[in-house]
Design a protein around this motif. Structure first.
Motif, mmCIF file in Angstrom:
data_model
loop_
_atom_site.group_PDB
_atom_site.id
_atom_site.type_symbol
_atom_site.label_atom_id
_atom_site.label_comp_id
_atom_site.label_asym_id
_atom_site.label_seq_id
_atom_site.Cartn_x
_atom_site.Cartn_y
_atom_site.Cartn_z
ATOM 1 N N LEU A 6 31.841 53.500 39.974
ATOM 2 C CA LEU A 6 32.351 52.241 39.867
ATOM 3 C C LEU A 6 32.316 51.436 40.722
ATOM 4 O O LEU A 6 31.981 51.566 41.811
ATOM 5 N N MET A 7 32.663 50.655 40.739
ATOM 6 C CA MET A 7 32.664 49.166 41.240
ATOM 7 C C MET A 7 33.949 48.821 42.316
ATOM 8 O O MET A 7 34.877 49.674 42.235
ATOM 9 N N TRP A 49 37.646 50.272 35.930
ATOM 10 C CA TRP A 49 37.096 49.510 37.693
ATOM 11 C C TRP A 49 38.857 49.965 38.206
ATOM 12 O O TRP A 49 39.304 49.907 39.570
#
Length: 77
Positions: A6-7, A49
């Motif tokens: 994930l960012m 995100w």
């Protein structure tokens, strides 16, 4: 695939939050916030995100619905 990358998201911005909206030109959700008089956006391309934000940020975004133009709802889904 067990772990999804994930960012990394900015945390605890809920105090400076002003609004969030869908930008149809970039196809991103833009979170606008103001910290000490400086406006700055957070751009989210993939809605997954959001799970990487703090709990208070997610709760604040739940109660403040995203702004969008009705014609753009197709692009958001």
């Amino acid at each position: 695939m067990r772990n999804m990358s994930l960012m990394k998201m900015e945390q605890d911005f809920h105090v400076e939050f002003r609004w969030w909206h869908y930008d149809k030109q970039t196809r991103e959700v833009v979170i606008a916030f103001n910290k000490d008089g400086n406006w700055r956006p957070i751009r989210i391309y993939d809605m997954i995100w959001i799970v990487n934000m703090s709990g208070k940020d997610i709760e604040m975004m739940f109660y403040n619905k995203v702004y969008y133009v009705v014609e753009d709802i197709v692009h958001m889904m």
